[in-house]
Scaffold this active site. Structure first.
Site, PDB file in Angstrom:
ATOM      1  N   CYS A   2       0.831  -1.216   0.000  1.00  0.00           N
ATOM      2  CA  CYS A   2       0.000   0.000   0.000  1.00  0.00           C
ATOM      3  C   CYS A   2       0.862   1.261   0.000  1.00  0.00           C
ATOM      4  O   CYS A   2       2.030   1.225   0.381  1.00  0.00           O
ATOM      5  CB  CYS A   2      -0.883   0.028   1.234  1.00  0.00           C
ATOM      6  SG  CYS A   2      -1.950  -1.394   1.400  1.00  0.00           S
ATOM      7  N   ARG A  27       5.315   0.101  -5.921  1.00  0.00           N
ATOM      8  CA  ARG A  27       5.253  -0.780  -4.754  1.00  0.00           C
ATOM      9  C   ARG A  27       4.232  -1.906  -4.942  1.00  0.00           C
ATOM     10  O   ARG A  27       4.234  -2.868  -4.183  1.00  0.00           O
ATOM     11  CB  ARG A  27       4.907   0.038  -3.501  1.00  0.00           C
ATOM     12  CG  ARG A  27       5.961   1.081  -3.158  1.00  0.00           C
ATOM     13  CD  ARG A  27       5.517   1.954  -2.020  1.00  0.00           C
ATOM     14  NE  ARG A  27       5.399   1.198  -0.789  1.00  0.00           N
ATOM     15  CZ  ARG A  27       6.390   1.026   0.074  1.00  0.00           C
ATOM     16  NH1 ARG A  27       7.567   1.563  -0.152  1.00  0.00           N
ATOM     17  NH2 ARG A  27       6.212   0.337   1.170  1.00  0.00           N
ATOM     18  N   TRP A 103      -3.100  -2.458  -1.511  1.00  0.00           N
ATOM     19  CA  TRP A 103      -2.744  -3.838  -1.901  1.00  0.00           C
ATOM     20  C   TRP A 103      -3.562  -4.723  -0.975  1.00  0.00           C
ATOM     21  O   TRP A 103      -3.333  -4.748   0.242  1.00  0.00           O
ATOM     22  CB  TRP A 103      -1.235  -4.045  -1.709  1.00  0.00           C
ATOM     23  CG  TRP A 103      -0.694  -5.339  -2.236  1.00  0.00           C
ATOM     24  CD1 TRP A 103      -0.305  -5.602  -3.516  1.00  0.00           C
ATOM     25  CD2 TRP A 103      -0.453  -6.541  -1.490  1.00  0.00           C
ATOM     26  NE1 TRP A 103       0.168  -6.883  -3.614  1.00  0.00           N
ATOM     27  CE2 TRP A 103       0.084  -7.491  -2.384  1.00  0.00           C
ATOM     28  CE3 TRP A 103      -0.632  -6.915  -0.152  1.00  0.00           C
ATOM     29  CZ2 TRP A 103       0.441  -8.782  -1.995  1.00  0.00           C
ATOM     30  CZ3 TRP A 103      -0.284  -8.193   0.237  1.00  0.00           C
ATOM     31  CH2 TRP A 103       0.243  -9.110  -0.686  1.00  0.00           C
ATOM     32  N   ASN A 129      -1.759   1.795   5.815  1.00  0.00           N
ATOM     33  CA  ASN A 129      -0.887   0.724   5.322  1.00  0.00           C
ATOM     34  C   ASN A 129      -0.651  -0.229   6.486  1.00  0.00           C
ATOM     35  O   ASN A 129      -0.474   0.216   7.618  1.00  0.00           O
ATOM     36  CB  ASN A 129       0.491   1.264   4.905  1.00  0.00           C
ATOM     37  CG  ASN A 129       0.437   2.084   3.647  1.00  0.00           C
ATOM     38  OD1 ASN A 129      -0.630   2.277   3.073  1.00  0.00           O
ATOM     39  ND2 ASN A 129       1.582   2.568   3.219  1.00  0.00           N
ATOM     40  N   GLY A 130      -0.593  -1.526   6.214  1.00  0.00           N
ATOM     41  CA  GLY A 130      -0.310  -2.494   7.277  1.00  0.00           C
ATOM     42  C   GLY A 130      -1.528  -3.331   7.589  1.00  0.00           C
ATOM     43  O   GLY A 130      -2.476  -3.403   6.801  1.00  0.00           O
ATOM     44  N   GLU A 515      19.238 -16.793  -8.636  1.00  0.00           N
ATOM     45  CA  GLU A 515      18.807 -15.409  -8.854  1.00  0.00           C
ATOM     46  C   GLU A 515      18.268 -15.230 -10.285  1.00  0.00           C
ATOM     47  O   GLU A 515      17.251 -14.569 -10.498  1.00  0.00           O
ATOM     48  CB  GLU A 515      19.979 -14.464  -8.555  1.00  0.00           C
ATOM     49  CG  GLU A 515      19.719 -12.991  -8.822  1.00  0.00           C
ATOM     50  CD  GLU A 515      18.529 -12.401  -8.092  1.00  0.00           C
ATOM     51  OE1 GLU A 515      17.983 -13.040  -7.176  1.00  0.00           O
ATOM     52  OE2 GLU A 515      18.119 -11.293  -8.471  1.00  0.00           O
ATOM     53  N   LYS A 519      14.483 -14.044 -11.299  1.00  0.00           N
ATOM     54  CA  LYS A 519      14.199 -12.902 -12.191  1.00  0.00           C
ATOM     55  C   LYS A 519      13.238 -13.328 -13.298  1.00  0.00           C
ATOM     56  O   LYS A 519      12.275 -12.635 -13.589  1.00  0.00           O
ATOM     57  CB  LYS A 519      15.483 -12.362 -12.833  1.00  0.00           C
ATOM     58  CG  LYS A 519      16.411 -11.579 -11.965  1.00  0.00           C
ATOM     59  CD  LYS A 519      15.958 -10.195 -11.579  1.00  0.00           C
ATOM     60  CE  LYS A 519      15.157 -10.220 -10.304  1.00  0.00           C
ATOM     61  NZ  LYS A 519      15.856 -10.273  -9.056  1.00  0.00           N
ATOM     62  N   GLU A 522       9.593 -14.123 -11.931  1.00  0.00           N
ATOM     63  CA  GLU A 522       8.803 -13.029 -11.357  1.00  0.00           C
ATOM     64  C   GLU A 522       8.359 -12.005 -12.398  1.00  0.00           C
ATOM     65  O   GLU A 522       7.318 -11.383 -12.232  1.00  0.00           O
ATOM     66  CB  GLU A 522       9.510 -12.365 -10.174  1.00  0.00           C
ATOM     67  CG  GLU A 522      10.640 -11.445 -10.504  1.00  0.00           C
ATOM     68  CD  GLU A 522      11.208 -10.744  -9.282  1.00  0.00           C
ATOM     69  OE1 GLU A 522      10.445 -10.354  -8.395  1.00  0.00           O
ATOM     70  OE2 GLU A 522      12.443 -10.583  -9.229  1.00  0.00           O
ATOM     71  N   HIS A 538      19.874 -36.320 -10.062  1.00  0.00           N
ATOM     72  CA  HIS A 538      19.136 -36.927  -8.947  1.00  0.00           C
ATOM     73  C   HIS A 538      17.639 -36.638  -9.030  1.00  0.00           C
ATOM     74  O   HIS A 538      16.928 -36.847  -8.056  1.00  0.00           O
ATOM     75  CB  HIS A 538      19.705 -36.434  -7.608  1.00  0.00           C
ATOM     76  CG  HIS A 538      21.154 -36.790  -7.422  1.00  0.00           C
ATOM     77  ND1 HIS A 538      21.581 -38.082  -7.250  1.00  0.00           N
ATOM     78  CD2 HIS A 538      22.268 -36.023  -7.435  1.00  0.00           C
ATOM     79  CE1 HIS A 538      22.908 -38.097  -7.147  1.00  0.00           C
ATOM     80  NE2 HIS A 538      23.350 -36.861  -7.254  1.00  0.00           N
ATOM     81  N   LYS A 645       6.935  -4.205  -4.092  1.00  0.00           N
ATOM     82  CA  LYS A 645       8.358  -3.900  -3.929  1.00  0.00           C
ATOM     83  C   LYS A 645       8.804  -4.104  -2.490  1.00  0.00           C
ATOM     84  O   LYS A 645       9.882  -4.632  -2.248  1.00  0.00           O
ATOM     85  CB  LYS A 645       8.630  -2.463  -4.389  1.00  0.00           C
ATOM     86  CG  LYS A 645      10.110  -2.072  -4.374  1.00  0.00           C
ATOM     87  CD  LYS A 645      10.908  -2.851  -5.388  1.00  0.00           C
ATOM     88  CE  LYS A 645      12.382  -2.489  -5.388  1.00  0.00           C
ATOM     89  NZ  LYS A 645      13.200  -3.508  -6.089  1.00  0.00           N
TER      90      LYS A 645
HETATM   91  O1  M6R Z   1      13.540  -5.369   0.300  1.00  0.00           O
HETATM   92  P1  M6R Z   1      14.079  -6.744   0.464  1.00  0.00           P
HETATM   93  O2  M6R Z   1      15.448  -6.915  -0.080  1.00  0.00           O
HETATM   94  O3  M6R Z   1      13.997  -7.230   1.888  1.00  0.00           O
HETATM   95  O4  M6R Z   1      13.109  -7.665  -0.383  1.00  0.00           O
HETATM   96  C1  M6R Z   1      13.221  -9.051  -0.367  1.00  0.00           C
HETATM   97  C2  M6R Z   1      12.419  -9.678  -1.490  1.00  0.00           C
HETATM   98  O5  M6R Z   1      11.060  -9.396  -1.334  1.00  0.00           O
HETATM   99  C3  M6R Z   1      12.883  -9.179  -2.865  1.00  0.00           C
HETATM  100  O6  M6R Z   1      14.242  -9.409  -3.070  1.00  0.00           O
HETATM  101  C4  M6R Z   1      12.090  -9.883  -3.977  1.00  0.00           C
HETATM  102  O7  M6R Z   1      12.426 -11.224  -4.018  1.00  0.00           O
HETATM  103  C5  M6R Z   1      12.365  -9.209  -5.323  1.00  0.00           C
HETATM  104  N1  M6R Z   1      11.135  -9.000  -6.007  1.00  0.00           N
HETATM  105  C6  M6R Z   1      13.243  -9.991  -6.207  1.00  0.00           C
HETATM  106  O8  M6R Z   1      13.459  -9.373  -7.425  1.00  0.00           O
END
Ligand code: M6R
Length: 650
Positions: A2, A27, A103, A129-130, A515, A519, A522, A538, A645
């Site tokens: 949010c 966000r 959100w 928010n929260g 990683e 990417k 997501e 395996h 985010k």
């Molecule tokens: O703000 P943070 O680094 O704590 O966030 C952790 C994850 O939510 C963040 O890295 C998420 O996996 C990203 N969308 C990856 O690209």
């Protein structure tokens, strides 16, 4: 997740709120709304499920929009009466209001559940928010006393509680909000306005970020700095349950939870408006990928002295003696930050000869982990607001460990919870997919691993200097990858129709794959999974479609990290294994390698770097690879579906 923006002043608030909400779109959210004081003791609330653009369209269509986001100090023509909050102020000219992007947590994305929420009379509007954890009990109590609820949200209880407390506090909004906050448990950032309190806003927070600042024409509050960077660079961060009162003349008053006036220290935002703009790039993700040479350079700058041959971390609140007595390091993080932590683990163990574990933060506190005062806990979070990581930090502090936070965001929650904070120099990262923050985290962890080894007497200064010298070459090498992307684009194009992709690597190459796969999944929604290459036989090798042996159209893409390393030969054998089963291998390899080109026609060459630094170069083509596939699928690479985010809920 949010987003909140609140403004009161002498200029129209609609453009400030909309502008702020647009800046918070990154966000992630599913509905948006505004509440404005429109005079004659009333509020007008306009909200919609959907994007800020849809809200703007409604405002345009109903003549409620104001076209300029200028905060120049020019007082607008307010119509019949030019006192803010006076009778008949048109919505577009109102000068006090609150805005929100939601959100969904409690209740589906809908107009009724969008914020602002209001009380029974429609005089009090709240954005939140929260999560209010005790909302169910409060709602039942309030309903028992005759309050009518119109949404499924937890937030609505706040508006009704303030309604009661406002009456009890003889119509003092500040007292009413303070009394309400005392009854809430959970996490919240709140902005409140009342129809009968012209030009006044009350904001507060607990476990959810909120910043406040003065502008040329008033006062502003927001849940994240991009929403106010255009209006002020000097901001105030509230502590948990503190209150800030914003007046239309720009005056700010701060109170602690007991009601005593406090004077917080202002913090200057270091990044520029440019960071919040795409700057000619088609999307923030590409812009941020291209910023990586600068980010790595800035993150390592000034940490090494050629004169002494030593790395320094002056901000570290641990003496050399304490560092020597650390028995164990635990790194906690989520998502991409967790992957950076895996790389940090290997480097620290290799160089400092300490047991190091990297834990997924969301699991950490539920497994009764072994944490003692001789444990150093390193919490990595780009946003500094990730709830799972923060909970792990709290547990570590309770167990007496020293917590070192690595974050990108000044004033974020993690900076308040940790004993020591190290900042990466990524600047504002807008795209949901972490790219430049990952490289910055890895660069900082590499330096920290060297430092730990140096302080514990495990590495000679010559060896430290050698690694640092290689790190200084990285910005140029990363820039080289960014300049020549033809092979990356062509390899991505080869995989455009794939439903699934596998990533394989060994050692640090496996982590680069984790990683890379994150990417891809997501932002493109293509299923992607990463494995240590030695593990595929395996089980995962069964995922390769054997029809690929005869039909290239159905080949399963396997992205293989095949850079020069101690396990290079074994990696080639793994590549042979998947090729023999019909895979299409996309290899990331060291420039000049001829053996790899004999195995596959799909090779992305990167400059040669020491294996310990390879994530800082080899991750870059995988970012571009994922982005290109996402674009081929028509996906929004900056705001992928279902993601936020900053993940501020557990
Ligand atoms: O703000 P943070 O680094 O704590 O966030 C952790 C994850 O939510 C963040 O890295 C998420 O996996 C990203 N969308 C990856 O690209």
């Amino acid at each position: 997740m949010c987003g909140i923006v609140a403004f009161t002043g002498t200029s129209p608030t609609v453009p400030v709120l909309l502008n702020g909400l647009r800046r918070l779109e990154y966000r992630g959210y599913d509905s948006a709304g505004l509440a404005l004081q429109t005079g004659d003791g009333s509020l007008e609330i306009i909200k919609r499920a959907g994007k800020v653009a849809e809200l703007e369209q409604i405002l345009e269509e109903t003549g409620k929009a104001h076209t300029s986001a200028d905060d120049s100090g020019t007082k607008p023509a307010l119509g019949e009466k030019d006192t803010p909050g006076a009778a008949n102020t048109p919505f577009s000219q109102a000068t006090t209001g609150i805005g929100h992007t939601r959100w969904a947590t409690h209740g589906v994305p809908s107009e009724a559940n969008a914020h602002p929420q209001h009380d029974c009379s429609g005089s009090i509007a709240v954005v939140h928010n929260g999560i209010i954890e005790n909302y169910a009990i409060l709602r039942a109590e309030l309903q028992g006393r005759g309050h009518r609820f119109v949404s499924q949200t937890d937030t609505e209880v706040v508006a009704h509680l303030i309604e009661e407390e406002y009456a009890a506090a003889h119509e003092d909004l500040v007292l009413a909000v303070r009394a309400t906050v005392a009854r809430l448990s959970g996490s919240f950032a709140l902005a409140v306005c009342h129809a009968s309190e012209p030009g006044l806003l009350v904001v507060t927070r607990n476990d959810s970020p909120l910043v406040v600042g003065k502008t040329k024409t008033g006062a502003i509050a927001a849940s994240d700095t991009p929403a106010l960077i255009e209006y002020t660079r000097e901001v105030y961060y509230l502590d948990d349950r503190d209150l800030a009162v914003l007046h239309e003349n720009g005056t700010l008053h701060f109170f602690d939870p007991a009601g005593s006036a406090i004077v917080p220290t202002p913090v200057t935002i270091e990044w520029d408006l440019e960071d919040a703009e795409r700057g000619g790039y088609p999307d923030f993700m590409l812009k941020e990928i291209h910023e990586q040479p600068r980010v790595v350079k800035d993150t390592i700058a000034g940490r090494y002295s050629a004169a002494t041959g030593r790395i320094s971390f002056e901000e570290l609140a641990l003496s050399p003696r304490e560092l020597k007595h650390i028995e164990r390091v635990i790194i906690v993080a989520c998502g991409t930050s967790y992957h950076a932590g895996l790389i940090g683990r290997d480097l620290m163990e290799t160089w400092a000869r300490l047991p190091v574990e990297t834990a997924v933060a969301s699991e950490f506190r539920y497994r009764n982990p072994l944490v003692t005062p001789k444990t150093l806990v390193i919490a990595i979070s780009q946003s500094g607001e990730t709830a799972d990581t923060l909970e792990a930090v709290k547990l570590a502090r309770l167990a007496g460990a020293h917590v070192l936070a690595i974050t990108n965001v000044v004033g974020s929650r993690i900076t308040r919870e940790a004993n020591t904070v190290l900042y990466i120099k990524a600047h504002l990262e807008i795209a949901v997919a972490a790219t430049k923050s990952f490289l910055a985290q890895v660069a900082l962890l590499t330096l920290f691993a060297l430092y730990l080894a140096q302080e514990r007497g495990q590495l000679e200064s010559g060896a430290v200097g050698e690694v640092y010298a290689a790190m200084e070459q990285l910005p140029r090498q990363i820039a080289g990858v960014l300049e020549d992307t033809a092979s990356i684009i062509s390899c991505a194009s080869e995989c455009g129709n794939a439903q699934t992709a596998l990533f394989i690597g060994r050692g640090v190459g496996a982590t680069i794959c984790y990683e890379g796969a994150l990417k891809l999944k997501e932002i493109s929604y293509v299923h992607a999974e990463a494995f240590a290459a030695g593990e595929i036989k395996h089980g995962p090798i069964a995922l390769i479609n054997p029809e690929g042996l005869t039909d290239p159209q159905v080949q399963t893409p396997v992205v293989a990290m095949a850079c020069k390393s101690a396990t290079y030969d074994k990696m080639l054998s793994n590549i042979e294994e998947v090729l023999a089963r019909g895979a299409k291998v996309i290899a990331v390899a060291t420039a000049g390698d001829t053996r790899i080109a004999e195995l596959t026609g799909h090779v992305i060459f990167i400059p040669e770097v020491p294996e310990c630094l390879s994530p800082l170069v080899a991750s870059v083509p995988l970012q571009l690879f994922a982005r290109h596939i996402a674009l081929m699928h028509g996906a929004n690479v900056d705001q992928p579906r279902n993601l936020a985010k900053s993940v501020t809920v557990e």
